[in-house]
Write a protein that holds these residues in place. Structure first.
Motif, PDB file in Angstrom:
ATOM      1  N   UNK A   1       0.828  -1.210   0.000  1.00 30.04           N
ATOM      2  CA  UNK A   1       0.000   0.000   0.000  1.00 30.04           C
ATOM      3  C   UNK A   1       0.863   1.261   0.000  1.00 30.04           C
TER       4      UNK A   1
ATOM      5  N   UNK B   1      -0.960   8.152   1.002  1.00 27.34           N
ATOM      6  CA  UNK B   1      -1.890   7.496   0.085  1.00 27.34           C
ATOM      7  C   UNK B   1      -1.271   6.247  -0.495  1.00 27.34           C
ATOM      8  N   UNK B   2      -1.968   5.644  -1.430  1.00 27.77           N
ATOM      9  CA  UNK B   2      -1.474   4.427  -2.069  1.00 27.77           C
ATOM     10  C   UNK B   2      -1.826   4.462  -3.534  1.00 27.77           C
TER      11      UNK B   2
ATOM     12  N   UNK C   1      -8.123   0.516  10.134  1.00 29.20           N
ATOM     13  CA  UNK C   1      -7.818   1.668  10.989  1.00 29.20           C
ATOM     14  C   UNK C   1      -8.921   2.719  11.009  1.00 29.20           C
ATOM     15  N   UNK C   2      -9.977   2.497  10.230  1.00 30.83           N
ATOM     16  CA  UNK C   2     -11.101   3.419  10.310  1.00 30.83           C
ATOM     17  C   UNK C   2     -10.982   4.649   9.429  1.00 30.83           C
ATOM     18  N   UNK C   3      -9.862   4.809   8.741  1.00 30.48           N
ATOM     19  CA  UNK C   3      -9.711   6.003   7.911  1.00 30.48           C
ATOM     20  C   UNK C   3     -10.633   5.914   6.712  1.00 30.48           C
ATOM     21  N   UNK C   4     -11.138   7.081   6.327  1.00 27.87           N
ATOM     22  CA  UNK C   4     -11.886   7.161   5.081  1.00 27.87           C
ATOM     23  C   UNK C   4     -10.928   7.648   4.002  1.00 27.87           C
ATOM     24  N   UNK C   5     -11.159   7.167   2.810  1.00 35.59           N
ATOM     25  CA  UNK C   5     -10.262   7.471   1.715  1.00 35.59           C
ATOM     26  C   UNK C   5     -11.036   8.034   0.535  1.00 35.59           C
TER      27      UNK C   5
ATOM     28  N   UNK D   1     -14.996   3.583  13.202  1.00 31.78           N
ATOM     29  CA  UNK D   1     -14.493   2.583  14.141  1.00 31.78           C
ATOM     30  C   UNK D   1     -15.612   2.118  15.067  1.00 31.78           C
TER      31      UNK D   1
ATOM     32  N   UNK E   1     -15.633   7.412  -2.810  1.00 33.35           N
ATOM     33  CA  UNK E   1     -15.196   7.184  -1.435  1.00 33.35           C
ATOM     34  C   UNK E   1     -14.754   5.743  -1.267  1.00 33.35           C
TER      35      UNK E   1
ATOM     36  N   UNK F   1      -9.243  10.895   3.191  1.00 33.43           N
ATOM     37  CA  UNK F   1     -10.331  11.839   3.092  1.00 33.43           C
ATOM     38  C   UNK F   1     -10.194  12.851   4.228  1.00 33.43           C
TER      39      UNK F   1
ATOM     40  N   UNK G   1     -12.530   3.151   1.988  1.00 30.55           N
ATOM     41  CA  UNK G   1     -12.098   3.224   3.377  1.00 30.55           C
ATOM     42  C   UNK G   1     -11.005   2.222   3.672  1.00 30.55           C
ATOM     43  N   UNK G   2     -10.330   2.521   4.767  1.00 30.38           N
ATOM     44  CA  UNK G   2      -9.298   1.614   5.268  1.00 30.38           C
ATOM     45  C   UNK G   2     -10.017   0.508   6.031  1.00 30.38           C
ATOM     46  N   UNK G   3      -9.720  -0.755   5.717  1.00 30.03           N
ATOM     47  CA  UNK G   3     -10.512  -1.832   6.318  1.00 30.03           C
ATOM     48  C   UNK G   3     -10.318  -1.996   7.817  1.00 30.03           C
TER      49      UNK G   3
ATOM     50  N   UNK H   1     -17.747  -0.335  13.329  1.00 28.85           N
ATOM     51  CA  UNK H   1     -17.149  -1.658  13.135  1.00 28.85           C
ATOM     52  C   UNK H   1     -16.870  -2.362  14.446  1.00 28.85           C
TER      53      UNK H   1
ATOM     54  N   UNK I   1     -11.172  15.295   7.196  1.00 29.13           N
ATOM     55  CA  UNK I   1     -12.213  15.390   8.200  1.00 29.13           C
ATOM     56  C   UNK I   1     -12.785  16.808   8.174  1.00 29.13           C
TER      57      UNK I   1
ATOM     58  N   UNK J   1      -6.094   0.100  16.583  1.00 33.95           N
ATOM     59  CA  UNK J   1      -7.257  -0.338  15.796  1.00 33.95           C
ATOM     60  C   UNK J   1      -7.083  -1.778  15.349  1.00 33.95           C
TER      61      UNK J   1
END
Lengths: 154, 1024
Positions: free
Chosen positions: A72, B984-985, B941-945, A121, B935, B1004, B937-939, A124, B1006, A90
């Protein structure tokens, strides 16, 4: 009646020491130094709540797929490792939930500026709350008390 | 028969009559010969009464009556039947009848005459004239023809013939009659040149309209154009007008040429001028001769300023002129697609600016010129070149470069603003009016920095348009009440609104001068009066009288300071500089001499080229008499001669001693200049110290170019990442982790908890300066970052976030002693509480907003389309047949944590790669590329991308590893680095319906202020 048990997952000893010093009268704290240890303790003992650090830059064992994370970050292993360390809390919580543990979790991490991330979070991995940078011992006590009282009966 | 001959004939007849015994007739004839007409009349009458058939008597009586002015009676006698056969009588009768305008009768008489004797020229002409005058044009024409038949050399008759033919409706015949007159053939007749010219002119004036009437307009014009040469003394305007009118429709271009003769003098202008000129203009317009039509309409409308012209013609002329002007201006516009500089070009610009800072002018300019040569259609390149020229005082080149930038991007307010400021600052006010126009255009055109209002206000002041200056200052303050020029604006506005007071002379109680003889005082007073009169009335003689009086005062009181001073001043005014200095020097030796005199005298010695004496005086004024301003003057003079070390020393002494005063600000500016020079020296690679002594104008210019962080972000968006890191560090390390103590310290102060205050002081200041020093280091680092990107920052004084922070930190720094020793400090609570409010609330929030603003970008369709447009315009793609880019993004876009410059480079690189790959392997119709923004998301860590999916159908293998391994070049390595920089990736993924999707994922944004969590090392590894 015994004090509610709280699992403290951190890569150092700051939280366990301070929490024990200031709140040891009301809670019983147990420390896990990394995710695998936390999973192991949770599977063997009953805890009413989980207190999580976010950053684990001193932990030996990190949860998460380093290879996938490295991909990544364009193959940058150092960056990948740093990501896992900075967000290890997390990953630990994800593993805890995947293992079937549903105790309320509290992050010691200031989500004040990341409300969307917190919501994701919580969606989930809830139940989930946090303590921000200005939390006082009284705030911690209140938060832990609420978490413990919301814990499902063993 | 002429009267003399007639009389002779009568006299010849008389002897025969005398023989018949007729004394009255003889006497009558004698009287007539002598001119005694009355007597002759009487005698002739007597003779007629005696002999009524006496033709001599009848003729004589008729002559007498004609001579006596009784033409009617004369006619009657000439008409007597007995004289009917007498040619003289008939001729006389004809002439008299013509003179009495009895043309028909005269014509009859002339006709009768021609029956009595062979037709004479007179009779023929007489007949023709009478027929003409009687309105018998055809008969007159025939009569004139008859004259010409016998007398073809009578050119004036030809003129009359033409006139008659014209009047009788025979234009062709008239033309034929006139035309020979134009030939000026001097073989015909015996006319002078003038006479011939007059006749020709008459013919021409008559021919012109005739030719027009028969459709020979070109010939008519040629005829009109003969007239100015034929009659050079006459005003030719009417003929030119007629020629223009004749040619208007048949040859409008020729007519247009002739209009130059019209409407030159207001007195000559007639409505007919307007008519013929607008006719010409209309014809040229319809024939497509736009330049000719424009010129003619312009001339027509000019006439309209002098007289009223038909409304329809005027409206048409205005409308067509306007339309043609618009069309011409539109044709002349050179449209150029404005190209952005590439990242490497921007880097080279920065390198050029660094060269400029180091004083390598030629290298800097050369680099910029090379960039401009590569990117000739980049307004940014031209503007940067303009900045470079301006930096080095090459004003003409700077203006040229800015104008080129504007020609490419006429709507870019930045370039127009730079041009305006150049005009305002490089010409000492001479081009303020033009500068105001340029800035006004920027202001009118849309949103603009409030500072432009302030700039324009200062220009208005220079132009003495104080009302406009007031309006601009008020507008500026309405927009930026806390702006960096707000205080200055308020000051200017206050001064502008200040009404001159009505002051009366101060009433001072007159006191006798102590220890001064009365005589000296008297002479002094008289000297004052003479001096004032000399100044008020500009009378040099009064000055001499003043000097004489003050000299007398000094004779009586040689050590009187007031008199010495006046004497010196008067000598100076008289140009006797050495004498003046001598007096002042003497004044200095007298006890009680004003200490200020030393500084004034130092200025004199500066002007006299004696710097050593000037310095000695200043030093004495400062060290001995406490005039600390002298230290500043010493610093300035040292600076001016290039002794920067001395200038620094004197400035230090000034700041150590001065608490304010008029020199404070200028001293700060001088200090900044010294800092800049020292910085350049450090950067310079040998070669003697970088730039030489900065001229006052450049100093002023540099001061006015001190920028803020907003200016830096705008000028160099690529620095946003580094800047955000530094600002976050300031926010965290200085504010959050240190100055948050201030509130607690205020409480401690209130509670008298001195130990807590000392502990907090130790935390804030430490042993090496603590958080305060840390702040100053960060500030310096940020300013160096600015310089690296070619922007001279003034965070301490001008930046709206750092200026108050610097002031507050400065105040905190000055409180260090009090905080370390609070027992002796007095009340600290209020000051600490105030600093807490500024630093931990206002500045903390402002920094957060700034960081968030820098780090948040809304990725929307217009942004992406603009990047696509630039990529498609690049060489290699401009000519390629590419279908439009399919952009799919939510309305309003998605907010990402990325800097705009970086995002644009990422998108540009990936689009370029997709297009080039598509061109290589696909026919035009299949080269579609799609860009989807959605949109993600990170699976864990909760980050939105925010995901940008670049889909194409290009053949050939492309994998994530290839991109991330930078194995394929094409700028993707740069994209990968930029993406990583923003956490990013980039991956290559399968995409249904496409060959592949290159997917970029970025965090993304905040909604709240985001600190840059991930610290990134700058290119040079610099860390504060």
């Amino acid at each position: 009646m015994s004090a509610p048990r709280v699992l403290v997952v951190e890569d150092g000893h700051e939280y366990i020491n301070n929490l024990t010093r200031f709140l040891g009268d009301a809670f019983a704290f147990t420390r896990a130094g990394d995710g695998p240890t936390a999973l192991s303790l949770l599977s063997g003992q009953g805890f009413e709540a989980i207190f999580l650090d976010m950053k684990f830059d001193r932990a030996e064992h990190l949860l998460g797929d380093l290879v996938a994370t490295q991909r990544r970050f364009a193959g940058d292993e150092a960056r990948a490792r740093r990501f896992l360390e900075n967000n290890q809390g997390t990953y630990v919580l994800a593993a805890i939930r995947e293992a079937g543990h549903t105790q309320p979790a509290i992050f010691s991490y200031d989500f004040d500026s990341e409300p969307r991330r917190l919501r994701n979070l919580q969606r989930r991995y809830g139940p989930l709350s946090y303590l921000n940078d200005t939390a006082t011992p009284a705030d911690i006590r209140d938060t832990l008390s609420r978490a413990v009282s919301a814990a499902p009966a063993p | 028969m002429n009267p003399a001959a007639a009389l002779l004939a009568v006299l010849l007849v008389l002897p025969a009559a005398g023989q018949d015994g007729k004394p009255d007739l003889d006497a009558a004839d004698a009287a007539a010969v002598s001119g005694r007409w009355s007597e002759a009349e009487a005698l002739y009458r007597a003779e007629l009464e005696r002999a009524s058939d006496s033709t001599a008597a009848a003729l004589g009586l008729a002559r007498a009556l004609e001579a006596l002015g009784s033409p009617e009676l004369a006619i009657a006698y000439y008409k007597m039947s007995i004289l009917d056969g007498d040619p003289f009588a008939v001729g006389a009768r004809a002439r008299l009848l013509e003179s009495l305008h009895r043309y028909d009768e005269a014509a009859e008489a002339y006709t009768r005459l021609m029956l009595l004797e062979p037709p004479s020229l007179d009779a023929l002409l007489g007949l023709a004239r009478c027929l003409e005058s009687g309105g018998h044009t055809a008969e007159a024409a025939a009569a004139y023809r008859d004259v010409l038949a016998d007398h073809p050399d009578r050119l004036e008759v030809r003129l009359s013939l033409g006139r008659m033919l014209e009047q009788s409706g025979q234009p062709a015949e008239a033309i034929q009659a006139y035309q020979p007159l134009l030939r000026l053939d001097d073989s015909i007749g015996t006319y002078s040149i003038d006479e011939r010219s007059q006749l020709a002119a008459g013919a021409a004036e008559a021919l012109g309209p005739l030719l027009v009437s028969v459709g020979e307009s070109a010939a008519a014009a040629e005829v009109y154009l003969l007239l100015p040469d034929l009659l050079p003394e006459a005003n030719p305007v009417a003929w030119y007008r007629a020629a223009v009118g004749a040619l208007c429709e048949s040859d409008p271009r020729r007519a247009a040429e002739l209009t130059q003769h019209l409407a030159k003098i207001p007195e000559d202008i007639t409505p007919e001028d307007g008519r013929v000129i607008v006719c010409v203009a209309d014809m040229l317009y319809e024939q497509g001769d736009r330049e000719g039509a424009k010129s003619a309409y312009r001339k027509f409308l000019t006439i309209g300023h002098i007289m009223t012209l038909p409304a329809g013609d005027t409206e048409r002329a205005q409308r067509r002129s306007y339309e043609m002007g618009i069309a011409d201006d539109a044709r002349r516009l050179s449209l150029v697609a404005d190209r952005s500089l590439s990242l490497s070009q921007r880097s080279r610009v920065q390198a050029a600016q660094a060269d400029a800072e180091a004083g390598h002018q030629k290298d800097a300019i050369r680099t910029m010129q090379a960039i401009v040569a590569e990117a000739r259609s980049s307004s940014e390149a031209w503007a940067s070149l303009g900045d470079m020229h301006a930096e080095f005082g090459e004003i003409k080149e700077a203006e040229g470069a800015y104008l080129t930038a504007l020609a490419i991007a006429p709507d870019d307010g930045r370039w127009r603003t730079r041009l305006a400021l150049l005009l305002a600052r490089a010409y000492s006010g001479r081009r303020h009016a033009q500068a105001v126009e340029e800035i006004s255009l920027v202001i009118r055109s849309g949103p603009h920095p409030p500072a432009l209002r302030f700039e324009r206000a200062t220009m208005h002041i220079g132009l003495r348009d104080f009302a406009a200056a007031e309006a601009d200052l008020e507008a500026y303050l309405a927009l930026a009440a806390d702006g960096d020029r707000a205080e200055e604006a308020r000051g200017l506005l206050r001064n502008l609104k200040r009404k001159p007071p009505t002051l009366s002379d101060p009433e001072l109680a007159a006191e006798p001068m102590q220890d001064v003889p009365e005589a000296a005082e008297t002479h002094y007073r008289r000297a004052r009066v003479h001096r004032d009169r000399a100044r008020d009335n500009n009378e040099p003689a009064e000055l001499d009288l003043a000097r004489r009086e003050v000299a007398r005062a000094l004779e009586v009181a040689p050590d009187w300071l007031m008199a010495l001073d006046m004497s010196a001043q008067l000598a100076w005014e008289a140009g006797e500089r050495e004498a003046a200095v001598k007096q002042w020097e003497k004044a200095l030796t007298i006890e009680g001499a004003p200490s200020r005199l030393r500084l004034d005298l130092a200025v004199v010695y500066d002007q006299l080229g004696q710097p050593e004496r000037a310095e000695a005086l200043r030093l004495e004024a400062a060290d001995t008499y406490g005039l600390v301003d002298a230290y500043y003057e010493l610093a300035q003079t040292a600076f001016d001669r290039g002794d920067y070390a001395a200038a620094r020393r004197w400035l230090d002494r000034f700041f150590d001693s001065a608490t304010g005063g008029p020199y404070k600000q200028t001293a700060l500016a001088l200090e900044a200049e010294l800092d800049a020079i020292e910085q350049r020296r450090r950067l310079a690679l040998g070669g003697g110290g970088g730039l030489a002594v900065v001229l006052a104008g450049m100093l002023w210019w540099r001061r006015t170019r001190q920028r803020t962080l907003d200016d830096l972000i705008e000028a160099a968006p690529e620095c946003a990442h580094d800047l955000a890191r530094l600002l976050s560090a300031v926010r965290h390390e200085v504010l959050k982790h240190n100055t948050t103590l201030l509130e607690e310290m205020a409480h401690a102060g209130r509670n008298g908890d001195h130990a807590a205050l000392r502990w907090a002081a130790e935390r804030l200041f430490g042993e090496d300066g603590g958080a305060v020093r840390r702040f100053e280091e960060y500030r310096a680092t940020i300013e160096r970052l600015g310089k690296k990107h070619g922007v001279i920052l003034d965070l301490k004084r001008r930046d709206p976030v750092f200026a108050p922070m610097s002031t507050a930190i400065g105040q905190l720094k000055r409180m260090e002693g009090d905080l370390r020793d609070p027992e002796r400090a007095g009340d600290l609570e209020a000051r600490l509480a105030s600093l807490h409010q500024v630093l931990n609330v206002e500045v903390y929030q402002a920094l957060g907003r700034l960081i968030q603003q820098m780090g948040t970008l809304r990725i929307d369709a217009p942004l992406l389309a603009a990047v696509d447009t630039r990529v498609r315009a690049e060489p290699g793609l401009a000519e390629a047949a590419l279908p439009p880019l399919a952009i799919d993004v939510a309305a309003g876009g998605l907010p990402a944590r990325v800097f705009q410059g970086d995002l644009e480079d990422i998108v540009a690189n990936l689009l370029r790669n997709a297009y080039l790959a598509s061109i290589d392997g696909l026919p035009p119709e299949e080269r579609t590329v799609s860009l989807v923004v959605e949109e993600d998301d990170d699976p864990i860590a909760g980050y939105e991308l925010v995901a940008l999916r670049f889909c194409d159908r290009a053949p050939g293998e492309l994998t994530s590893a290839m991109i991330q391994g930078r194995s394929i070049g094409r700028g993707l390595g740069l994209a990968v680095d930029l993406i990583a920089r923003h956490n990013g990736s980039i991956d290559v993924e399968d995409e249904p319906g496409w060959a592949k999707a290159v997917v970029v994922r970025l965090p993304r944004a905040e909604g709240e202020a985001d600190d840059v969590v991930e610290v990134s090392v700058t290119e040079d590894g610099e860390e504060p």
